[in-house]
Design a protein around this motif. Structure first.
Motif, short mmCIF file in Angstrom:
data_model
loop_
_atom_site.label_atom_id
_atom_site.label_comp_id
_atom_site.label_asym_id
_atom_site.label_seq_id
_atom_site.Cartn_x
_atom_site.Cartn_y
_atom_site.Cartn_z
N ALA A 108 0.82 -1.21 0.00
CA ALA A 108 0.00 0.00 0.00
C ALA A 108 0.86 1.26 0.00
CB ALA A 108 -0.94 -0.01 1.19
N HIS A 109 2.15 1.14 0.24
CA HIS A 109 3.01 2.33 0.27
C HIS A 109 3.19 2.95 -1.10
CE1 HIS A 109 3.71 2.02 4.40
NE2 HIS A 109 4.59 1.01 4.40
N SER A 110 3.00 2.18 -2.15
CA SER A 110 3.22 2.68 -3.50
C SER A 110 2.26 3.82 -3.83
CB SER A 110 3.03 1.55 -4.51
OG SER A 110 2.87 2.09 -5.79
N VAL A 111 2.78 4.80 -4.61
CA VAL A 111 1.91 5.91 -5.02
C VAL A 111 0.90 5.45 -6.07
CG1 VAL A 111 3.49 7.79 -4.50
CG2 VAL A 111 3.65 6.61 -6.71
N LEU A 112 1.18 4.30 -6.69
CA LEU A 112 0.28 3.82 -7.74
C LEU A 112 -0.91 3.08 -7.14
CD1 LEU A 112 3.06 2.31 -10.03
CD2 LEU A 112 1.79 4.43 -10.44
N ILE A 113 -0.81 2.79 -5.84
CA ILE A 113 -1.82 1.95 -5.21
C ILE A 113 -2.61 2.74 -4.19
CG2 ILE A 113 -2.08 -0.04 -3.65
CD1 ILE A 113 0.33 -1.26 -5.24
N GLU A 114 -3.90 2.67 -4.33
CA GLU A 114 -4.76 3.45 -3.44
C GLU A 114 -4.84 2.78 -2.08
OE1 GLU A 114 -8.46 4.95 -5.24
OE2 GLU A 114 -9.40 4.31 -3.37
N ARG A 115 -5.21 1.53 -2.07
CA ARG A 115 -5.20 0.78 -0.81
C ARG A 115 -5.18 -0.71 -1.08
NH1 ARG A 115 -9.85 3.99 -0.36
NH2 ARG A 115 -9.26 4.82 1.66
N THR A 116 -4.89 -1.47 -0.04
CA THR A 116 -4.85 -2.92 -0.15
C THR A 116 -5.68 -3.51 0.97
OG1 THR A 116 -2.96 -3.18 1.29
CG2 THR A 116 -2.49 -2.89 -1.06
N ALA A 117 -6.20 -4.71 0.71
CA ALA A 117 -6.95 -5.41 1.76
C ALA A 117 -6.47 -6.84 1.82
CB ALA A 117 -8.45 -5.35 1.47
N PRO A 118 -6.04 -7.31 3.00
CA PRO A 118 -5.67 -8.71 3.15
C PRO A 118 -6.92 -9.56 3.22
CG PRO A 118 -5.48 -7.60 5.25
CD PRO A 118 -5.91 -6.56 4.26
#
Ligand SMILES: Nc1ncnc2c1ncn2[C@@H]1O[C@H](COP(=O)(O)OP(=O)(O)O)[C@@H](O)[C@H]1O
Ligand SMILES: [Mg+2]
Lengths: 227, 401
Positions: B94-104
């Motif tokens: 999720a740290h990437s600027v290309l990624i808005e958010r992540t969910a496990p």
């Protein structure tokens, strides 16, 4: 107008070759009234079919108004039939689902005449043969004589110079038969060249020129006798 | 002969044999209508399935443990990946600027019971982010807590269908329910939405990830769902995920990434092909109609021999006779085609009205394809009898033999 020279027409029937016309030659002038007689199978119909380009001779030459016709292609033959020939058949050959009017319309449609121009021609043709009140009748609603009159009107509606009639009275009683011949004769008086195949010697003798056929040959021609 | 004369002549011929004409029309109508209805069915299925995928949310990437040779294929079946996917991986991605958010995601099944009612239910362990990633809506209460992703609270969010099954229409937020051997407090209930492809959220219970790991005694994640910033970012996000995981997993990117849009287009292609296939199967029934046309026209040609002879004696050339008979076949097939089209197009809304759960949708191409095949049927199967008619010898035709 017509010159047949050394015409043969052979049919292959099984292993046999039947010669329906055997080295036949004849000259026919414009406006002639000619009857063709002869026993059944003597080649009368074959002669008429070749004159009308429904059939092609196996050999020989057919000139019509100085033009050789034996080398015409299918399309040109059809155009010739459309322009120059009127056919009358023993069994009338009216299209059963079309009225008298509809049957008269056929040659005009095939020639591509537009509907509004046809009307006048058909009305007149029916009137000439006393069929004005039969225009919307189907063939089965007409007597034999009336049917043959429709067929004559159809054959003559485009005013072809040559009328070929193959036993036109064969399916008619004596009275209607005579009536039919009289109609054809009146067309002859208007300048149409008439060729009538008939079995009836009485009717045949009315023609100015009479031809007798046997085995594909002309064995009698009143003109050659008179000439 | 003028076109209008040919058409009028054909109509007269066809109406002279009404029973025969009606039979052929019926065969054509059934064939063309089934082409329309079956392609509408296929197209409806395609739009339904791709719609379901889209409703999962947009520009998603699914990160699965283990690697397959072909990306976009199925997740690995044999062997376990040397490195598990972890909550930390999920946070790192999720740290990437290309990624808005992540969910496990952790998934398992457990018995859920309330009072005397008990049922085995899909349990999804995830985080607050799942809500925005899958675009879920909460009807009552709230979704999983947003504060500490590592905290194993005994709280749960019920899917709408599961809630209805266990409690009816009662508001149960704040009450307790048993999942496996533990008691969980109900903190929210999802709003209803159409069935999803993959996991049916409405029939599942959602709990925090660490709680699920504890419940199933399984430290590894089932997968990580990544929501990219936008569609353009997807390919680069995919690369970045691989790079991040490679660093975190000791030099090996032992994961498989499935792109949602790739899944959509795969299904889209499958169902498009399916639509074509069912359309083609329906079109085969046109061959039956075509053979019927051919047979009937053959009979017509032999019945109307003397008429054909007459037309030739009157000066109709071969191609003209051909046109007359071809036009009869064409008018049969075309009018049958148009009637079938009307019938098919009219039955689609009728079927939709009778079966409202599934929406049939007529693809525009199928209308043109149906008409084109109708015309082709007439031309192909009509040309043989027409040719036979045109080639008749006029003398023998006139004699009617
Ligand atoms: N299409 C054909 N095939 C085979 N033989 C035929 C055909 N047409 C006519 N013939 C034969 O040619 C001869 C002449 O026939 P036709 O011209 O019809 O005679 P007519 O009209 O004088 O009765 C007959 O022997 C007939 O059997
Ligand atoms: Mg004869």
């Amino acid at each position: 107008m017509i010159s047949l020279h050394d015409i043969c027409r052979e049919f292959q029937v099984g292993d046999e070759r039947v010669r329906a016309l055997d080295h036949l030659s004849i000259q026919i002038d414009r406006g002639e009234y000619m009857s063709i007689m002869g026993a059944s199978g003597s080649g009368k119909s074959t002669l008429l079919n070749i004159l009308g380009l429904l059939d092609m001779p196996s050999s020989g030459s057919y000139r019509f108004e100085e033009k050789e016709l034996t080398r015409l292609d299918e399309e040109e033959c059809a155009a010739f039939r459309r322009e120059k020939i009127g056919f009358i058949f023993q069994s009338f050959h009216l299209i059963p689902r079309l009225s008298a009017y509809g049957n008269l319309e056929l040659p005009l449609m095939l020639k591509g005449i537009p509907p509004h121009e046809r009307r006048e021609m058909i009305v007149k043709a029916l009137g000439d043969l006393g069929l004005s009140n039969r225009a919307n009748h189907l063939p089965k609603e007409l007597s034999g004589g009336q049917q043959q009159r429709v067929a004559i009107a159809r054959a003559m509606i485009l005013k072809p110079p040559l009328l070929l009639a193959d036993e036109p009275t064969g399916n008619l009683d004596t009275h209607s038969g005579r009536e039919m011949i009289e109609i054809l004769e009146s067309l002859g008086e208007q300048g149409v060249t008439l060729l009538i195949v008939t079995h009836d010697p009485q009717l045949g003798r009315r023609a100015r020129r009479q031809i007798l056929m046997r085995d594909g040959q002309i064995i009698g021609d009143t003109r050659s006798v008179l000439a | 002969m003028r076109i209008d004369d040919v058409v009028r002549f054909s109509i007269k011929s066809l109406s002279a044999y009404p029973a025969r004409t009606a039979l052929i029309l019926l065969a054509m109508v059934i064939s063309i209508a089934s082409v329309i209805i079956l392609t509408s069915l296929g197209e409806g299925a395609r739009l339904y399935v791709t719609g379901q995928f889209r409703s999962l949310g947009s520009h998603l990437l699914f990160v699965l443990p283990g690697r397959t040779e072909t990306t976009g294929g199925l997740p690995p079946i044999f062997g376990t990946a040397p490195h598990d996917l972890t909550i930390d991986d999920s946070i790192a991605l999720a740290h990437s600027v290309l990624i808005e958010r992540t969910a496990p995601i952790v998934i398992g099944a457990a018995d859920v019971s309330y009072g005397s009612k008990e049922r085995e239910v899909t349990v999804i362990g995830s985080s607050h982010n799942l809500k925005s990633v899958f675009e879920l809506k909460v009807a009552k209460g709230r979704f999983l807590p947003d504060d500490d992703i590592y905290r194993s609270d005994r709280v749960c969010v019920l899917g709408e269908k599961l809630h209805k099954e266990l409690f009816g229409h009662r508001d149960v937020v704040g009450e307790w329910v048993r999942i496996g051997n533990y008691r969980f407090r109900i903190i929210g209930i999802l709003a209803p939405r159409g069935a999803s492809v993959g996991i049916d959220m409405s029939d599942a219970v959602m709990i925090p990830t660490p709680t699920a790991q504890m419940l199933f005694d399984r430290p590894a994640l089932f997968r990580i769902i990544v929501k990219a910033k936008n569609k353009q970012a997807l390919p680069r996000a995919e690369q970045e995920i691989l790079d991040t995981i490679r660093i975190r997993h000791g030099g090996e990117a032992d994961i498989t990434i499935i792109r949602q849009d790739a899944m959509i287009s795969t299904f889209d292609n499958i169902l498009k092909t399916l639509t074509w296939a069912v359309g083609a199967i329906a079109a085969i029934s046109l061959i039956v109609a075509g053979i019927l046309i051919m047979n009937v026209m053959m009979v017509a040609v032999s019945q109307r021999k003397s008429e054909i002879g007459l037309l030739k004696a009157l000066g109709a050339p071969t191609h003209q006779v051909m046109r007359i008979f071809l036009s009869e076949a064409l008018m049969l097939s075309l009018s049958g085609g148009v009637l079938g089209l009307i019938f098919g197009l009219a039955s689609v809304p009728l079927i939709n009205y009778l079966i409202p759960d599934f929406v049939l949708q007529t693809p525009v191409w199928s209308i043109f394809a149906a008409l084109a095949t109708a015309i082709a049927t007439g031309l192909i199967f009509g040309s043989i009898p027409a040719l036979k008619a045109a080639r008749l010898n006029p003398v023998t035709a006139l004699s009617g033999k």
